[in-house]
Design a protein around this motif. Structure first.
Motif, PDB file in Angstrom:
ATOM      1  N   THR A 132      -1.522  -0.659   2.509  1.00 52.54           N
ATOM      2  CA  THR A 132      -2.539  -0.069   3.371  1.00 52.54           C
ATOM      3  C   THR A 132      -3.535   0.709   2.532  1.00 52.54           C
ATOM      4  OG1 THR A 132      -2.889   1.175   5.423  1.00 52.54           O
ATOM      5  CG2 THR A 132      -1.303   2.108   3.834  1.00 52.54           C
ATOM      6  N   GLY A 133      -4.638   1.017   3.132  1.00 53.72           N
ATOM      7  CA  GLY A 133      -5.677   1.793   2.458  1.00 53.72           C
ATOM      8  C   GLY A 133      -6.999   1.591   3.171  1.00 53.72           C
ATOM      9  N   MET A 134      -7.932   2.414   2.818  1.00 57.45           N
ATOM     10  CA  MET A 134      -9.267   2.300   3.389  1.00 57.45           C
ATOM     11  C   MET A 134      -9.937   1.035   2.858  1.00 57.45           C
ATOM     12  SD  MET A 134      -9.655   4.825   5.473  1.00 57.45           S
ATOM     13  CE  MET A 134     -11.415   5.065   5.697  1.00 57.45           C
ATOM     14  N   PRO A 135     -10.993   0.572   3.542  1.00 57.76           N
ATOM     15  CA  PRO A 135     -11.709  -0.608   3.059  1.00 57.76           C
ATOM     16  C   PRO A 135     -12.156  -0.423   1.607  1.00 57.76           C
ATOM     17  CG  PRO A 135     -12.480  -0.019   5.248  1.00 57.76           C
ATOM     18  CD  PRO A 135     -11.566   1.090   4.791  1.00 57.76           C
ATOM     19  N   LEU A 136     -11.936  -1.461   0.825  1.00 56.54           N
ATOM     20  CA  LEU A 136     -12.364  -1.513  -0.576  1.00 56.54           C
ATOM     21  C   LEU A 136     -11.590  -0.589  -1.504  1.00 56.54           C
ATOM     22  CD1 LEU A 136     -15.819  -1.668   0.821  1.00 56.54           C
ATOM     23  CD2 LEU A 136     -15.156  -3.381  -0.862  1.00 56.54           C
ATOM     24  N   ALA A 137     -10.432  -0.121  -1.067  1.00 55.62           N
ATOM     25  CA  ALA A 137      -9.592   0.721  -1.928  1.00 55.62           C
ATOM     26  C   ALA A 137      -8.886  -0.113  -2.995  1.00 55.62           C
ATOM     27  CB  ALA A 137      -8.562   1.485  -1.098  1.00 55.62           C
ATOM     28  N   GLY A 138      -8.719  -1.420  -2.715  1.00 56.96           N
ATOM     29  CA  GLY A 138      -8.052  -2.299  -3.671  1.00 56.96           C
ATOM     30  C   GLY A 138      -6.788  -2.941  -3.122  1.00 56.96           C
ATOM     31  N   LYS A 139      -6.656  -3.011  -1.802  1.00 55.64           N
ATOM     32  CA  LYS A 139      -5.459  -3.585  -1.189  1.00 55.64           C
ATOM     33  C   LYS A 139      -5.231  -5.035  -1.623  1.00 55.64           C
ATOM     34  CE  LYS A 139      -7.063  -2.780   2.924  1.00 55.64           C
ATOM     35  NZ  LYS A 139      -8.313  -2.054   2.612  1.00 55.64           N
ATOM     36  N   THR A 140      -6.296  -5.826  -1.574  1.00 60.67           N
ATOM     37  CA  THR A 140      -6.180  -7.237  -1.942  1.00 60.67           C
ATOM     38  C   THR A 140      -5.856  -7.386  -3.417  1.00 60.67           C
ATOM     39  OG1 THR A 140      -7.706  -7.851  -0.174  1.00 60.67           O
ATOM     40  CG2 THR A 140      -7.379  -9.464  -1.934  1.00 60.67           C
ATOM     41  N   THR A 141      -6.462  -6.567  -4.254  1.00 63.83           N
ATOM     42  CA  THR A 141      -6.182  -6.604  -5.691  1.00 63.83           C
ATOM     43  C   THR A 141      -4.720  -6.287  -5.957  1.00 63.83           C
ATOM     44  OG1 THR A 141      -8.458  -5.953  -6.169  1.00 63.83           O
ATOM     45  CG2 THR A 141      -6.839  -5.646  -7.939  1.00 63.83           C
ATOM     46  N   VAL A 142      -4.201  -5.260  -5.294  1.00 63.25           N
ATOM     47  CA  VAL A 142      -2.786  -4.894  -5.443  1.00 63.25           C
ATOM     48  C   VAL A 142      -1.891  -6.044  -4.977  1.00 63.25           C
ATOM     49  CG1 VAL A 142      -0.977  -3.359  -4.549  1.00 63.25           C
ATOM     50  CG2 VAL A 142      -3.128  -2.396  -5.411  1.00 63.25           C
ATOM     51  N   ALA A 143      -2.229  -6.638  -3.838  1.00 72.00           N
ATOM     52  CA  ALA A 143      -1.435  -7.759  -3.329  1.00 72.00           C
ATOM     53  C   ALA A 143      -1.449  -8.932  -4.303  1.00 72.00           C
ATOM     54  CB  ALA A 143      -1.946  -8.188  -1.956  1.00 72.00           C
ATOM     55  N   GLU A 144      -2.602  -9.206  -4.904  1.00 69.03           N
ATOM     56  CA  GLU A 144      -2.692 -10.288  -5.879  1.00 69.03           C
ATOM     57  C   GLU A 144      -1.821  -9.991  -7.098  1.00 69.03           C
ATOM     58  OE1 GLU A 144      -4.143 -13.388  -5.725  1.00 69.03           O
ATOM     59  OE2 GLU A 144      -4.382 -12.857  -3.606  1.00 69.03           O
ATOM     60  N   MET A 145      -1.757  -8.741  -7.492  1.00 62.20           N
ATOM     61  CA  MET A 145      -0.899  -8.357  -8.612  1.00 62.20           C
ATOM     62  C   MET A 145       0.572  -8.510  -8.238  1.00 62.20           C
ATOM     63  SD  MET A 145      -2.961  -5.108 -10.118  1.00 62.20           S
ATOM     64  CE  MET A 145      -4.487  -5.337 -11.035  1.00 62.20           C
ATOM     65  N   MET A 146       0.892  -8.242  -6.980  1.00 60.43           N
ATOM     66  CA  MET A 146       2.263  -8.435  -6.515  1.00 60.43           C
ATOM     67  C   MET A 146       2.614  -9.923  -6.485  1.00 60.43           C
ATOM     68  SD  MET A 146       2.526  -5.413  -3.650  1.00 60.43           S
ATOM     69  CE  MET A 146       4.295  -5.559  -3.331  1.00 60.43           C
ATOM     70  N   LYS A 147       1.623 -10.744  -6.220  1.00 58.13           N
ATOM     71  CA  LYS A 147       1.810 -12.193  -6.260  1.00 58.13           C
ATOM     72  C   LYS A 147       2.297 -12.615  -7.647  1.00 58.13           C
ATOM     73  CE  LYS A 147      -0.986 -15.960  -4.434  1.00 58.13           C
ATOM     74  NZ  LYS A 147      -2.356 -16.301  -4.029  1.00 58.13           N
ATOM     75  N   ILE A 157       2.587  -7.747   2.828  1.00 56.48           N
ATOM     76  CA  ILE A 157       1.640  -7.820   3.941  1.00 56.48           C
ATOM     77  C   ILE A 157       0.524  -6.841   3.617  1.00 56.48           C
ATOM     78  CG2 ILE A 157       1.282  -7.517   6.416  1.00 56.48           C
ATOM     79  CD1 ILE A 157       4.398  -7.807   6.684  1.00 56.48           C
ATOM     80  N   THR A 158      -0.661  -7.357   3.404  1.00 61.69           N
ATOM     81  CA  THR A 158      -1.762  -6.480   3.060  1.00 61.69           C
ATOM     82  C   THR A 158      -2.704  -6.293   4.249  1.00 61.69           C
ATOM     83  OG1 THR A 158      -3.468  -6.001   1.427  1.00 61.69           O
ATOM     84  CG2 THR A 158      -3.229  -8.291   2.067  1.00 61.69           C
ATOM     85  N   GLY A 159      -3.263  -5.096   4.308  1.00 63.33           N
ATOM     86  CA  GLY A 159      -4.195  -4.785   5.386  1.00 63.33           C
ATOM     87  C   GLY A 159      -3.556  -4.106   6.580  1.00 63.33           C
ATOM     88  N   MET A 160      -2.338  -3.607   6.425  1.00 61.48           N
ATOM     89  CA  MET A 160      -1.726  -2.867   7.525  1.00 61.48           C
ATOM     90  C   MET A 160      -2.556  -1.625   7.806  1.00 61.48           C
ATOM     91  SD  MET A 160       2.350  -3.250   6.674  1.00 61.48           S
ATOM     92  CE  MET A 160       2.846  -2.205   8.004  1.00 61.48           C
ATOM     93  N   ARG A 161      -2.798  -1.361   9.100  1.00 64.47           N
ATOM     94  CA  ARG A 161      -3.675  -0.260   9.476  1.00 64.47           C
ATOM     95  C   ARG A 161      -2.971   0.898  10.168  1.00 64.47           C
ATOM     96  NH1 ARG A 161      -6.557  -3.002   6.548  1.00 64.47           N
ATOM     97  NH2 ARG A 161      -8.756  -3.408   6.917  1.00 64.47           N
TER      98      ARG A 161
END
Length: 179
Positions: free
Chosen positions: A8-23, A86-90
């Motif tokens: 989770t995080g605010m928009p553009l905090a890096g959630k997708t980047t973190v998820a990609e690193m977890m990948k 799961i990325t983007g949890m709000r």
């Protein structure tokens, strides 16, 4: 046992980047933002209406509406993989919905970046919803109203993704998933 993290995080905090690193650490990613975009396409709803779509879903189905939309996608993954992010949890309600549906405890990883950093990333990224959607402040307020602040506060882990290199961020992600 399935290992599930929520990011989770605010928009553009890096959630997708973190998820990609977890990948890279053998996790499969379920991006709730991708689920929203897919479901909007199925309904022929334009990107500029993302905020309205999400809010109407929550008004109609509760604060865990996007988690409800994501469950079928998660079920497909969980049958085949045992490491999921799961990325983007709000909100807390989404975490609880996923736990109820999977029978697994979900550890939440909060990703934080300053408003200044996030604003610069928005200018660089130029994703369609960044250009056509709500302005920066409106989007932040909507995310806070939808529960991001509470979920961030109750996160199991917190990563500050501000003023650090990609390699340093990767080290932080690895330290969380190897705990």
């Amino acid at each position: 046992m399935t290992d599930i993290y929520g990011v989770t995080g605010m928009p553009l905090a890096g959630k997708t980047t973190v998820a990609e690193m977890m990948k890279d650490e053998d996790f499969v990613v379920l991006d709730m933002g991708d689920v929203v975009r897919t479901e909007m396409q199925k309904r022929n709803i334009g990107t500029a209406s993302t905020g309205d779509f999400v809010n109407s879903m929550r008004d109609e189905h509760g604060m865990d509406a996007i988690a409800q939309l994501s469950i079928p996608y998660l079920e497909e993954i969980i049958d085949e993989k045992d490491r999921i992010v799961i990325t983007g949890m709000r909100g807390w309600n989404e975490k609880k919905r996923f736990e109820k549906e999977t029978g697994e405890e979900i550890e939440v990883l909060g990703v934080w970046a300053s408003r200044e950093t996030r604003r610069k990333r928005r200018e660089e990224r130029q994703r369609e919803e960044d250009i056509e959607g709500d302005d920066f402040e409106e989007r932040d307020i909507r995310e806070i109203e939808n529960g991001v602040g509470k979920l961030m506060s109750l996160s199991d882990y917190m990563i500050k993704n501000d003023g650090i290199t990609e390699e340093k961020l990767r080290e932080k992600v690895k330290s969380v998933v190897r705990n």
